[in-house]
Scaffold this motif. Structure first.
Motif, PDB file in Angstrom:
ATOM      1  N   TYR A 219      45.791   4.670  12.962  1.00 11.12           N
ATOM      2  CA  TYR A 219      46.131   3.867  11.779  1.00 11.12           C
ATOM      3  C   TYR A 219      47.576   4.099  11.312  1.00 11.12           C
ATOM      4  O   TYR A 219      48.077   3.366  10.460  1.00 11.12           O
ATOM      5  CB  TYR A 219      45.137   4.140  10.638  1.00 11.12           C
ATOM      6  N   VAL A 220      48.245   5.119  11.888  1.00 12.63           N
ATOM      7  CA  VAL A 220      49.661   5.340  11.543  1.00 12.63           C
ATOM      8  C   VAL A 220      50.566   5.409  12.773  1.00 12.63           C
ATOM      9  O   VAL A 220      51.790   5.459  12.645  1.00 12.63           O
ATOM     10  CB  VAL A 220      49.869   6.639  10.717  1.00 12.63           C
ATOM     11  N   TYR A 221      49.975   5.401  13.981  1.00 10.33           N
ATOM     12  CA  TYR A 221      50.796   5.570  15.180  1.00 10.33           C
ATOM     13  C   TYR A 221      50.353   4.638  16.305  1.00 10.33           C
ATOM     14  O   TYR A 221      49.183   4.587  16.663  1.00 10.33           O
ATOM     15  CB  TYR A 221      50.717   7.019  15.679  1.00 10.33           C
ATOM     16  N   ILE A 235      53.129  15.839  10.498  1.00 12.55           N
ATOM     17  CA  ILE A 235      53.278  17.086   9.734  1.00 12.55           C
ATOM     18  C   ILE A 235      53.093  16.764   8.256  1.00 12.55           C
ATOM     19  O   ILE A 235      53.824  15.925   7.711  1.00 12.55           O
ATOM     20  CB  ILE A 235      54.681  17.709   9.959  1.00 12.55           C
ATOM     21  N   ASN A 236      52.135  17.403   7.610  1.00 11.29           N
ATOM     22  CA  ASN A 236      51.936  17.127   6.179  1.00 11.29           C
ATOM     23  C   ASN A 236      53.182  17.536   5.388  1.00 11.29           C
ATOM     24  O   ASN A 236      53.955  18.396   5.819  1.00 11.29           O
ATOM     25  CB  ASN A 236      50.670  17.803   5.653  1.00 11.29           C
ATOM     26  N   GLU A 237      53.373  16.914   4.247  1.00 11.30           N
ATOM     27  CA  GLU A 237      54.607  17.076   3.475  1.00 11.30           C
ATOM     28  C   GLU A 237      54.877  18.531   3.093  1.00 11.30           C
ATOM     29  O   GLU A 237      56.010  19.006   3.196  1.00 11.30           O
ATOM     30  CB  GLU A 237      54.542  16.215   2.213  1.00 11.30           C
ATOM     31  N   THR A 238      53.833  19.247   2.674  1.00  8.22           N
ATOM     32  CA  THR A 238      54.005  20.658   2.276  1.00  8.22           C
ATOM     33  C   THR A 238      54.538  21.481   3.436  1.00  8.22           C
ATOM     34  O   THR A 238      55.468  22.279   3.274  1.00  8.22           O
ATOM     35  CB  THR A 238      52.676  21.248   1.774  1.00  8.22           C
ATOM     36  N   LYS A 239      53.962  21.276   4.616  1.00 12.18           N
ATOM     37  CA  LYS A 239      54.405  22.024   5.799  1.00 12.18           C
ATOM     38  C   LYS A 239      55.822  21.607   6.182  1.00 12.18           C
ATOM     39  O   LYS A 239      56.665  22.465   6.488  1.00 12.18           O
ATOM     40  CB  LYS A 239      53.446  21.769   6.971  1.00 12.18           C
ATOM     41  N   ILE A 266      54.522   8.809   5.743  1.00 15.51           N
ATOM     42  CA  ILE A 266      53.221   8.162   5.924  1.00 15.51           C
ATOM     43  C   ILE A 266      52.196   8.835   5.011  1.00 15.51           C
ATOM     44  O   ILE A 266      52.479   9.858   4.378  1.00 15.51           O
ATOM     45  CB  ILE A 266      52.721   8.246   7.390  1.00 15.51           C
ATOM     46  N   TYR A 267      51.017   8.255   4.962  1.00 18.42           N
ATOM     47  CA  TYR A 267      49.865   8.882   4.307  1.00 18.42           C
ATOM     48  C   TYR A 267      48.778   9.060   5.349  1.00 18.42           C
ATOM     49  O   TYR A 267      48.500   8.154   6.143  1.00 18.42           O
ATOM     50  CB  TYR A 267      49.346   8.006   3.163  1.00 18.42           C
ATOM     51  N   LYS A 278      46.891  12.212   2.055  1.00 23.02           N
ATOM     52  CA  LYS A 278      47.922  13.250   1.957  1.00 23.02           C
ATOM     53  C   LYS A 278      49.258  12.669   2.389  1.00 23.02           C
ATOM     54  O   LYS A 278      49.318  11.919   3.373  1.00 23.02           O
ATOM     55  CB  LYS A 278      47.584  14.431   2.884  1.00 23.02           C
ATOM     56  N   LYS A 279      50.326  13.055   1.693  1.00 21.12           N
ATOM     57  CA  LYS A 279      51.666  12.665   2.143  1.00 21.12           C
ATOM     58  C   LYS A 279      52.022  13.448   3.398  1.00 21.12           C
ATOM     59  O   LYS A 279      51.722  14.642   3.510  1.00 21.12           O
ATOM     60  CB  LYS A 279      52.695  12.960   1.050  1.00 21.12           C
ATOM     61  N   ALA A 280      52.665  12.760   4.332  1.00 21.40           N
ATOM     62  CA  ALA A 280      53.038  13.406   5.587  1.00 21.40           C
ATOM     63  C   ALA A 280      54.261  12.721   6.182  1.00 21.40           C
ATOM     64  O   ALA A 280      54.700  11.669   5.716  1.00 21.40           O
ATOM     65  CB  ALA A 280      51.871  13.364   6.570  1.00 21.40           C
ATOM     66  N   LYS A 281      54.805  13.350   7.208  1.00 19.07           N
ATOM     67  CA  LYS A 281      55.884  12.767   8.018  1.00 19.07           C
ATOM     68  C   LYS A 281      55.352  12.531   9.418  1.00 19.07           C
ATOM     69  O   LYS A 281      54.564  13.328   9.941  1.00 19.07           O
ATOM     70  CB  LYS A 281      57.074  13.733   8.109  1.00 19.07           C
ATOM     71  N   ILE A 282      55.791  11.433  10.012  1.00 13.02           N
ATOM     72  CA  ILE A 282      55.517  11.219  11.430  1.00 13.02           C
ATOM     73  C   ILE A 282      56.849  11.149  12.161  1.00 13.02           C
ATOM     74  O   ILE A 282      57.767  10.430  11.747  1.00 13.02           O
ATOM     75  CB  ILE A 282      54.655   9.966  11.680  1.00 13.02           C
ATOM     76  N   ILE A 283      56.958  11.947  13.195  1.00 12.95           N
ATOM     77  CA  ILE A 283      58.161  11.976  14.034  1.00 12.95           C
ATOM     78  C   ILE A 283      57.793  11.315  15.358  1.00 12.95           C
ATOM     79  O   ILE A 283      56.819  11.705  16.007  1.00 12.95           O
ATOM     80  CB  ILE A 283      58.642  13.419  14.264  1.00 12.95           C
TER      81      ILE A 283
END
Length: 287
Positions: A219-221, A235-239, A266-267, A278-283
Motif C-alpha cells: 500500500y506504500v511501495y 523506517i518509522n519516524e522515531t527511528k 509515508i504512513y 505511524k509516521k515513517a520514511k520510505i527510501i
C-alpha cells in the motif's frame, strides 16, 4: 572504533551498486550457499568492505563493526556494535513468504529470549533490548540480487506476547492429553512414551512464516519492474530521527543528485493495531 547503521549501508549500496553476490570463503572453505553469500553481502554493505579483497583486513573491519555474527539455528544473524540486530532472509520468488522456522517474528530482540544463544546474550555488556532489521534479498539463478528490502521488526511484527499466546496455547493443549510424558524444550515441546512400551516420542516444532515485506507494504511501495535492481527501506519516524544527523544529511544530499534515489514521508499500519497509523520514511533506490 568503526560505527555503522542502516543509513550508511544504504549509502554504500547507492554509491557502489554491486548486485552480483560474491563467492566468499570461511577459512579455507568456499561458501556455496546463496543464503550465506547474501549474509556476507549484507555485512559488507554495513562494514564498507564490498571491495576489500584481503580476507584478514575484511575480518578485522567486520570485527570492528559487529559484536555478533550469529549461527544458522538462532536469530539474529548479525548485531551491530551498540546498534541494531539484523536478520537476513534470502528468497528466490519476489512474492514468497519468509521462513522463520522455530522462531516467531520479532518486533524487538531481547537479551532474555530463550531463542538466542549464550554468545548472543553476552556479545555486549549489559544490553537488554535491540531494534531488529529484517533484510530480505531476492536472488535469481545467476546469483544476482534483484530486490533488497529493509524493514524494522517494530514496523513489521506484532509484540512478542501475540506469538507467545499461540505458542503457549498449543503447548498447554498438548500437556492436557492423557497418559503422555511432556518435556519442555526450546521448540514447542517433546512428547515421550506415546506407546504402551514407552519407546516412541514425538518432537513438536513450530515452523513460522511471515509475509514478504513487498506484499505487506504494497500500500506504500511498488517496485520498478523495469529495473534490474530495487531497494526499499521503511523506517518509522522515531527511528529515522535517531540516526546520526550527518548520515541522514549525506543520504538526502545524494538523493538530490540521483534521480533513482528517493526519500518520502509515508504512513504505515501499526502491527499491533492496523487502525492506528505511524509516521515513517520510505527510501527507494533502483538501477
Amino acid at each position: 572504533m568503526m560505527h555503522t547503521n542502516l543509513i550508511r549501508a544504504i549509502i554504500n549500496i547507492v554509491n557502489n551498486p554491486v548486485i552480483k553476490l560474491k563467492t566468499y570463503t570461511k577459512g579455507s572453505n568456499r561458501i556455496n550457499n546463496v543464503g550465506d553469500s547474501l549474509e556476507e553481502y549484507i555485512k559488507d554493505m554495513f562494514a564498507s568492505t564490498m571491495f576489500e579483497n584481503d580476507e584478514n583486513i575484511r575480518n578485522h573491519k567486520i570485527s570492528e563493526c559487529f559484536s555478533y555474527t550469529g549461527n544458522k539455528n538462532n536469530p539474529p544473524d548479525i548485531i551491530i556494535k551498540r546498534g541494531d540486530a539484523i536478520e537476513v532472509k534470502k528468497i528466490e520468488n519476489i512474492t514468497a513468504d519468509l521462513a522463520l522456522n522455530s522462531s516467531y517474528p520479532k518486533s524487538k530482540l531481547y537479551s532474555d529470549s530463550d531463542m538466542i544463544t549464550e554468545a548472543c546474550k553476552n556479545c555486549e555488556n549489559g544490553w537488554r533490548e535491540k531494534d531488529i532489521i529484517y533484510a530480505v534479498g531476492t536472488v535469481n539463478k545467476t546469483n544476482e540480487l534483484y530486490q533488497l528490502s529493509f524493514v524494522y521488526g517494530e514496523d513489521y511484527a506484532a509484540s512478542n506476547n501475540v506469538y507467545e499466546r499461540i505458542k503457549n496455547t498449543i503447548k498447554n493443549g498438548i500437556i492436557s492429553i492423557e497418559n503422555i510424558e511432556f518435556s519442555q524444550t526450546n521448540e514447542l515441546g517433546k512428547v515421550k512414551r506415546i506407546d504402551p512400551l514407552g519407546i516412541t516420542s514425538l518432537c513438536i516444532r513450530g515452523m513460522w512464516h511471515i509475509q514478504n515485506p513487498i506484499k505487506t507494504f504494497s500500500y506504500v511501495y511498488n517496485r520498478n519492474e523495469e529495473a534490474k535492481f530495487n531497494l526499499m527501506a521503511i523506517i518509522n519516524e522515531t527511528k529515522f530521527n535517531s540516526f546520526e544527523k550527518n548520515d541522514v544529511k549525506k543520504l538526502i544530499e545524494i538523493s538530490k543528485n540521483n534521480n533513482n534515489l528517493s526519500i518520502k514521508d509515508i504512513y504505515i499500519k501499526d502491527p499491533n493495531n492496523p487502525a492506528k497509523l505511524k509516521k515513517a520514511k520510505i527510501i527507494i533506490f533502483y538501477l
